[in-house]
Each structure stands twice: as structure tokens, then as C-alpha cells.
Design an enzyme around this catalytic site. Structure first.
Site, PDB file in Angstrom:
ATOM      1  CG  ASN A  36      -1.713   1.242   1.402  1.00 45.36           C
ATOM      2  OD1 ASN A  36      -1.780   2.053   0.488  1.00 45.36           O
ATOM      3  ND2 ASN A  36      -2.336   1.402   2.558  1.00 45.36           N
ATOM      4  CD1 TRP A  37       3.788   1.026  -2.769  1.00 42.71           C
ATOM      5  CD2 TRP A  37       3.761   2.134  -4.717  1.00 42.71           C
ATOM      6  NE1 TRP A  37       4.572   0.333  -3.648  1.00 42.71           N
ATOM      7  CE2 TRP A  37       4.570   0.982  -4.858  1.00 42.71           C
ATOM      8  CE3 TRP A  37       3.590   2.980  -5.815  1.00 42.71           C
ATOM      9  CZ2 TRP A  37       5.215   0.669  -6.056  1.00 42.71           C
ATOM     10  CZ3 TRP A  37       4.224   2.654  -7.010  1.00 42.71           C
ATOM     11  CH2 TRP A  37       5.029   1.519  -7.118  1.00 42.71           C
ATOM     12  CE  LYS A  38      -0.311   3.443   4.661  1.00 47.32           C
ATOM     13  NZ  LYS A  38      -0.226   3.598   6.106  1.00 47.32           N
TER      14      LYS A  38
ATOM     15  CG  HIS B 170      -5.879   1.982   5.059  1.00 45.04           C
ATOM     16  ND1 HIS B 170      -5.489   2.980   5.918  1.00 45.04           N
ATOM     17  CD2 HIS B 170      -4.844   1.123   4.992  1.00 45.04           C
ATOM     18  CE1 HIS B 170      -4.265   2.728   6.345  1.00 45.04           C
ATOM     19  NE2 HIS B 170      -3.849   1.603   5.799  1.00 45.04           N
TER      20      HIS B 170
ATOM     21  CD  GLU C   1      -3.114   5.701   6.567  1.00 44.63           C
ATOM     22  OE1 GLU C   1      -3.045   5.720   5.334  1.00 44.63           O
ATOM     23  OE2 GLU C   1      -2.215   5.202   7.283  1.00 44.63           O
TER      24      GLU C   1
ATOM     25  CD  GLU D  40      -3.480  -2.325   7.395  1.00 42.24           C
ATOM     26  OE1 GLU D  40      -2.354  -2.593   6.965  1.00 42.24           O
ATOM     27  OE2 GLU D  40      -4.072  -1.276   7.133  1.00 42.24           O
TER      28      GLU D  40
ATOM     29  N   GLY E 263       2.277   2.607  10.733  1.00 41.08           N
ATOM     30  CA  GLY E 263       3.212   3.713  10.568  1.00 41.08           C
ATOM     31  C   GLY E 263       3.886   4.153  11.857  1.00 41.08           C
TER      32      GLY E 263
ATOM     33  CB  SER F 281       5.040  -1.353  12.057  1.00 42.53           C
ATOM     34  OG  SER F 281       4.606  -0.019  12.259  1.00 42.53           O
TER      35      SER F 281
ATOM     36  N   GLY G  12       2.846  -0.842   4.323  1.00 40.84           N
ATOM     37  CA  GLY G  12       2.924   0.559   3.921  1.00 40.84           C
ATOM     38  C   GLY G  12       4.376   0.964   3.727  1.00 40.84           C
ATOM     39  N   GLY G  13       4.956   1.571   4.751  1.00 44.73           N
ATOM     40  CA  GLY G  13       6.305   2.139   4.662  1.00 44.73           C
ATOM     41  C   GLY G  13       7.346   1.238   4.029  1.00 44.73           C
TER      42      GLY G  13
END
Ligand code: PGA
Length: 248
Positions: free
Chosen positions: A4-6, A89, A91, A161, A167, A207, A228-229
Site C-alpha cells: 500500500n504505497w499510500k 483502510h 486512514e 490492521e 506507521g 509496521s 505501507g512504509g
């Protein structure tokens, strides 16, 4: 393993990242999904051509079309060549006010257009500390899957999640993640029967990094990760795709 590159990367970076990743995961039989920002989707799609890497988007609207400034429809997503769409998600839920009811409409719309929904669920730190994790998960699952019955297990992906792990560098312990994901699979089994529940991919997200993926993947109910990251660098995401579980 889902990336998930956001809202990260530009076109050149996206192309390079996919090219480097494909080299680094050459020969893997693990399933890989990349969900770039919508405007970079065509670049990623083109770069993945000829590989087994699947592509998806991070959100879409539930309506067929209409006056919804800034939104994209399932038809547009499908036409672009995506196979998956991340729905709900945390977010989207926290920053953009997405409710379970909206998620349910999106899940149905995705399915109607042949897209596989990657439905995200997860509790906040406060909810975990007050002991309501499973209650929160049940409410999200019931609400966001309302009216939806997948015809087979590969028509649905769930990502667990915990919001406090996204994150933040804090990961749920493999045992905690396993406990909740086992619970999710039991709920899916009640809803859809054991056969479908066992073949739905249930991912852990929050994470996930090269140095914790092996332990997480050693858990019996964890089928993969939503990353993500650590998906923004070819080397770290490749290490996650190429996770290693040693027989105990
Ligand atoms: P993270 O994000 O890996 O950066 O914690 C995961 C996610 O939000 O899907």
C-alpha cells in the site's frame, strides 16, 4: 504480500521501484499485489505487464457514476486493469469519515465489477486497552460485509490492521496478531462456511518490516501482510515477499 504505497512516489520513482522489485522477487511463487496512488496506476500496471504481480487501487466510490467530485468508480478501476481495491483502510475511516455502511456498499460494488475487495479492519489503542478488540472487529466485519457473500475464497481479502501499529514502528506481537486473525477466520467461517473461510487470504498489517515478517508469517492463520512504509523500497519489500518460515 500487498503493498500500500499510500500517497507516495512520483511516476519515475514508481516505475523504478516496480522494475527493481520484479528483479528482486524473480522466481517467487508467493502472490504479490501493488496498490499505488490512482494517478500512478497506469505506470505500475505497464511495469507489471508480463509478471505475475497483481495490481489494485487504494479506494473507490460505491456509486456507478455521478456528481462525486474527486472520486473514481469501480468501472474506471476495472478498465484500468486493476484486480483489487483496498476498502476501509483505517486512514480512510479516520481521516475521510468512511463508515462500515459505506465500506459494505464498496465491497458489493467491487465484487459486481469483478474486483477483489481487500477489506481492512482493526482496533485503536484505546479500544485494545479497554478490552474491546474483538467486539470492534466483529462490528467492522459484520457492518462492512453486510449483504456480501463471496462465491469463493479468492473473491475476498481481509487485512487486520491494528490502528496503533500503522506507521508507528509498533507491531502487534505475532501471537497477538494470530489471536485476532484466528478470530476473524472463525467469524468468516460462521458467515461463509469453513471452505471459503479457509481460503480467504487474511493479512496482517501495521509496521511489517523485513525483520519481523518471518515471525508473523510463521503463525498458522496469517496468510500475508499489507505493507505501507516498507513497501516503498524494492529491497525491503522484496525481503518481505521472500519471507522465510523455518519448520519448528
Ligand atoms: P505501515 O502501513 O506498514 O507503514 O505501518 C500499513 C498500512 O497502513 O497498510
Amino acid at each position: 504480500m500487498a503493498a500500500n504505497w499510500k500517497m507516495h512516489l512520483n511516476r519515475r520513482e514508481a516505475k523504478t521501484l516496480v522494475e527493481d522489485l520484479l528483479k528482486a522477487i524473480d522466481g517467487t511463487s508467493n502472490e504479490v499485489l501493488i496498490c499505488p496512488p490512482t494517478l500512478l496506476f497506469d505506470t505500475v500496471q505497464a511495469a507489471c505487464k508480463g509478471s505475475k504481480v497483481a495490481t489494485g487501487v487504494q479506494n473507490m466510490h460505491f456509486a456507478d457514476k455521478g456528481a462525486f467530485t474527486g472520486e473514481v468508480s469501480a468501472e474506471m478501476v476495472k478498465e484500468a486493469g486493476a484486480g483489487y481495491v483496498i476498502i476501509g483502510h483505517s486512514e480512510r475511516r479516520a481521516i475521510f469519515g468512511e463508515t462500515d455502511e459505506m465500506c459494505a456498499k464498496k465491497v458489493l460494488q467491487a465484487d459486481a465489477f469483478g474486483l477483489v475487495p481487500v477489506l481492512c479492519v482493526g482496533e485503536s489503542l484505546q479500544e485494545r486497552e479497554s478490552g474491546s478488540t474483538t467486539k470492534v472487529i466483529d462490528t467492522q466485519l459484520n457492518g462492512s460485509l453486510e449483504g456480501f457473500t463471496p462465491t469463493s475464497g479468492d473473491r475476498l481479502v481481509i487485512a487486520y490492521e491494528p490502528v496503533w501499529a500503522i506507521g508507528t514502528g509498533k507491531t502487534a506481537t505475532p501471537a497477538d496478531a494470530e489471536t485476532v486473525i484466528k478470530h476473524i477466520r472463525e467469524r468468516l467461517s460462521e458467515k461463509y462456511g469453513e471452505r471459503i473461510a479457509n481460503s480467504v487470504r487474511v493479512l496482517y498489517g501495521g509496521s511489517v518490516k523485513p525483520d519481523n515478517v518471518d515471525e508473523l508469517m510463521a503463525q498458522p492463520n496469517i496468510d500475508g501482510a499489507l505493507v505501507g512504509g516498507a513497501s516503498l523500497e524494492a529491497e525491503s519489500f522484496a525481503r518481505i515477499v521472500n519471507f522465510q518460515v523455518h519448520a519448528k
